[in-house]
Design an enzyme around this catalytic site. Sequence first.
Site, short mmCIF file in Angstrom:
data_model
loop_
_atom_site.label_atom_id
_atom_site.label_comp_id
_atom_site.label_asym_id
_atom_site.label_seq_id
_atom_site.Cartn_x
_atom_site.Cartn_y
_atom_site.Cartn_z
CB CYS A 86 -0.95 -0.10 0.59
SG CYS A 86 -0.15 0.42 2.63
NE ARG A 130 -5.22 1.31 1.90
CZ ARG A 130 -4.78 2.42 0.57
NH1 ARG A 130 -5.84 2.07 -0.21
NH2 ARG A 130 -3.79 3.06 0.70
CG ASP A 160 -5.74 5.57 2.51
OD1 ASP A 160 -5.41 5.11 3.21
OD2 ASP A 160 -5.15 6.23 1.76
#
Length: 192
Positions: free
Chosen positions: A8, A14, A162
């Site tokens: 990420c 994440r 996100d």
Amino acid sequence: MKRILFVCTGNTCRSPMAEAMLRKLARERGREIEVRSAGVSTVDGLPVSLHAVRVLKHRNVPVSGYSTALDGGSVIWADLILTMTTTHKRDLLQRFPQAVDKTYTLKEFVGSDKTVIDDISELEALYSEWQMKQALGQQLSSEERSRLIELEQRIPSFDIADPFGGSIDMYEHSAAEIEDALLKLLDKLERS
């Protein structure tokens, strides 16, 4: 043993959630998988987000570690690289084009719609052609440009939301998206 790298942006939300959750889910299914994570735009040593830690604890998923910047060693190590967004995938492939055959977004890899997968392959070929032409001072033809736009509009989003800087609910939503994809990933790995 399969070696999977999640990628990420900052490797604090994440990808560490995906890494920790896959490690737990694989263990529960008796699958031996090595898992790491990294960020395309980070430095080594940042702590995992407090909200990410809370969301994982709520799921009884142990998490430890700190951010790791994406490097060539991790790319070489991985059998499969799964990014959280299409932008992460493009960033990674610009830096490590040799990883093209093993790099996907997580949602793309677990998707099963053959038409969409074919569209993605065609779109990636068009992007490669565009980059090559740009390097040579050329432009895409109007037909190529129209096709690129058509494909971009038709292909569903393969991005994991996100949660960075957001509420605990945003982290929960992101973790649920990741978990759903990870369950499909394990099913796919078991079939192959």
